[in-house]
Motif scaffolding. Sequence first.
Motif, PDB file in Angstrom:
ATOM      1  N   UNK A  45       0.811  -1.218   0.000  1.00 39.10           N
ATOM      2  CA  UNK A  45       0.000   0.000   0.000  1.00 39.10           C
ATOM      3  C   UNK A  45       0.841   1.263   0.000  1.00 39.10           C
ATOM      4  N   UNK A  46       2.143   1.111   0.106  1.00 44.69           N
ATOM      5  CA  UNK A  46       3.013   2.274   0.227  1.00 44.69           C
ATOM      6  C   UNK A  46       3.824   2.526  -1.043  1.00 44.69           C
ATOM      7  N   UNK A  47       4.160   3.790  -1.263  1.00 39.88           N
ATOM      8  CA  UNK A  47       5.160   4.171  -2.246  1.00 39.88           C
ATOM      9  C   UNK A  47       6.457   4.457  -1.501  1.00 39.88           C
ATOM     10  N   UNK A  48       7.561   3.936  -2.023  1.00 38.79           N
ATOM     11  CA  UNK A  48       8.861   4.285  -1.479  1.00 38.79           C
ATOM     12  C   UNK A  48       9.411   5.478  -2.259  1.00 38.79           C
ATOM     13  N   UNK A  49       9.927   6.464  -1.531  1.00 37.85           N
ATOM     14  CA  UNK A  49      10.537   7.633  -2.155  1.00 37.85           C
ATOM     15  C   UNK A  49      12.039   7.546  -1.920  1.00 37.85           C
ATOM     16  N   UNK A  50      12.800   7.516  -3.013  1.00 39.77           N
ATOM     17  CA  UNK A  50      14.239   7.248  -2.957  1.00 39.77           C
ATOM     18  C   UNK A  50      14.976   8.400  -3.628  1.00 39.77           C
ATOM     19  N   UNK A  51      16.016   8.887  -2.967  1.00 40.77           N
ATOM     20  CA  UNK A  51      16.803   9.992  -3.523  1.00 40.77           C
ATOM     21  C   UNK A  51      17.617   9.510  -4.720  1.00 40.77           C
ATOM     22  N   UNK A  52      18.174  10.453  -5.477  1.00 42.63           N
ATOM     23  CA  UNK A  52      18.972  10.096  -6.644  1.00 42.63           C
ATOM     24  C   UNK A  52      20.220   9.316  -6.251  1.00 42.63           C
ATOM     25  N   UNK A  53      20.649   9.451  -4.990  1.00 42.97           N
ATOM     26  CA  UNK A  53      21.818   8.717  -4.515  1.00 42.97           C
ATOM     27  C   UNK A  53      21.460   7.325  -3.992  1.00 42.97           C
ATOM     28  N   UNK A  54      20.152   7.001  -3.983  1.00 43.65           N
ATOM     29  CA  UNK A  54      19.729   5.660  -3.574  1.00 43.65           C
ATOM     30  C   UNK A  54      19.230   5.565  -2.151  1.00 43.65           C
ATOM     31  N   UNK A  55      19.155   6.669  -1.430  1.00 44.25           N
ATOM     32  CA  UNK A  55      18.715   6.648  -0.026  1.00 44.25           C
ATOM     33  C   UNK A  55      17.193   6.667   0.063  1.00 44.25           C
ATOM     34  N   UNK A  56      16.634   5.793   0.919  1.00 39.00           N
ATOM     35  CA  UNK A  56      15.193   5.806   1.170  1.00 39.00           C
ATOM     36  C   UNK A  56      14.880   7.009   2.050  1.00 39.00           C
ATOM     37  N   UNK A  57      14.127   7.971   1.525  1.00 36.27           N
ATOM     38  CA  UNK A  57      13.877   9.205   2.263  1.00 36.27           C
ATOM     39  C   UNK A  57      12.452   9.315   2.780  1.00 36.27           C
ATOM     40  N   UNK A  58      11.534   8.478   2.268  1.00 32.45           N
ATOM     41  CA  UNK A  58      10.151   8.571   2.753  1.00 32.45           C
ATOM     42  C   UNK A  58       9.349   7.363   2.276  1.00 32.45           C
ATOM     43  N   UNK A  59       8.260   7.096   2.992  1.00 35.53           N
ATOM     44  CA  UNK A  59       7.247   6.136   2.555  1.00 35.53           C
ATOM     45  C   UNK A  59       5.898   6.836   2.621  1.00 35.53           C
ATOM     46  N   UNK A  60       5.129   6.703   1.542  1.00 40.41           N
ATOM     47  CA  UNK A  60       3.842   7.386   1.443  1.00 40.41           C
ATOM     48  C   UNK A  60       2.724   6.350   1.347  1.00 40.41           C
ATOM     49  N   UNK A  61       1.670   6.501   2.164  1.00 35.19           N
ATOM     50  CA  UNK A  61       0.517   5.622   1.994  1.00 35.19           C
ATOM     51  C   UNK A  61      -0.170   5.972   0.678  1.00 35.19           C
ATOM     52  N   UNK A  62      -0.352   4.973  -0.163  1.00 32.55           N
ATOM     53  CA  UNK A  62      -0.946   5.195  -1.483  1.00 32.55           C
ATOM     54  C   UNK A  62      -1.829   4.011  -1.847  1.00 32.55           C
ATOM     55  N   UNK A  63      -2.574   3.508  -0.854  1.00 33.37           N
ATOM     56  CA  UNK A  63      -3.406   2.335  -1.067  1.00 33.37           C
ATOM     57  C   UNK A  63      -4.881   2.663  -1.171  1.00 33.37           C
ATOM     58  N   UNK A  64      -5.661   1.622  -1.400  1.00 31.12           N
ATOM     59  CA  UNK A  64      -7.118   1.739  -1.475  1.00 31.12           C
ATOM     60  C   UNK A  64      -7.749   0.580  -0.724  1.00 31.12           C
TER      61      UNK A  64
END
Length: 374
Positions: A228-247
């Motif tokens: 249900x989540x989107x992972x947000x990853x920086x251009x350097x490859x670091x995980x910077x956030x997780x966003x709820x994006x489910x239904x």
Amino acid sequence: MKSILSIYLLLSIFFWSCSSNKSEVNVNLMELELQERLYFPIDSITFRNKLRMGYLEKLNLLYVHNENPKKIDFYDFSDQTLVQTVEFGEIDSKKVFNRTMVHVVSPDSIFVYDDMTNSLMLYTYEGKELLDFGSVLNENEKADYGIMPWCYFYRSNSGDFFFGVTIRGESVKKTNASPVISFSGSTKEKRFYGAWPESYAKDNQMSFAGPSFLEVDDDLFLSMSFSDELQVISSSGELINKIYAGSKLMHPHRSRRGNAGTPEESARYQMTNSKYMNLLYDKSSGFLIREGSIGSSVPDNANPFSGEIFPSQNGDDIYFVLVVIDPEKGKVGEIHRPAIGNDAFSTKDGIFIQDSFTDPNNEDVLILKRVKIK
């Protein structure tokens, strides 16, 4: 006193339950509003319902081709006229066996990935010359994981390709691979991005569905099929956030049952599972659109190959949901029923989607509809 406390707890649970259900029901329902339809003439060897397409914004060209194409047609997007055709000749007859992935930068720069040879290649000079970048994976890597060339994007400023990864044999807990791998054609350097959701450790089949991903302002947004989540990853490859994006319309993953290897169970697995599929950035609204296939309810005693149209998982005739997401603030709403497909694209004027329902028997025309989120 104890009985009063018990009643209070029961009422609290009841009201919490009601408010929880209410919050699930009161989703901000949005729409895709039709703006216009565009008609592109296609020839007899281009199959309308099986074609692939893309848009070259800087050149204002639409390109169209069959799967594993022998040619690519280019159209002036402003007036829908055919302006150029690039044909693949004898130059690649002994080198390219299956153009599984085709990425067009321009008529003079067309990348293909051949899954039979595991090679990335570049056609230049309108298909007349071929540059071979070699194998994307070596033999040791191929024993551990594979790539899904239909799950990809191209980072133009670096020349790197990003592919979805599927795990072979070992659990995702034991592999060194991540859901996305980048490959540089110039340096052959590879790098992993993203993380497997914990639920994927239960069933390797989940990795076979493939992720969807794209870049917005140098950040990589990664959508896993059963998360249900989107992972947000920086251009350097670091995980910077997780966003709820489910239904709430989507159902938990169901593993294969019984005769797991039979065609019937494989088809039932594909038809009944809810999974998130395509991810699109809408340049006209600034929103991300995440497509979810809710799945069908196929009885265990039914033949999935019968051609019968089975009811939706929720019994409401809704087979697809589009989750609308603000890249900064998260989910803002849902759109029920329409799908966008894996070839949809956007401009500042809206979202363009193949329209297979208008004049469906006409094989001489490709119809696109331009829509906007409302």
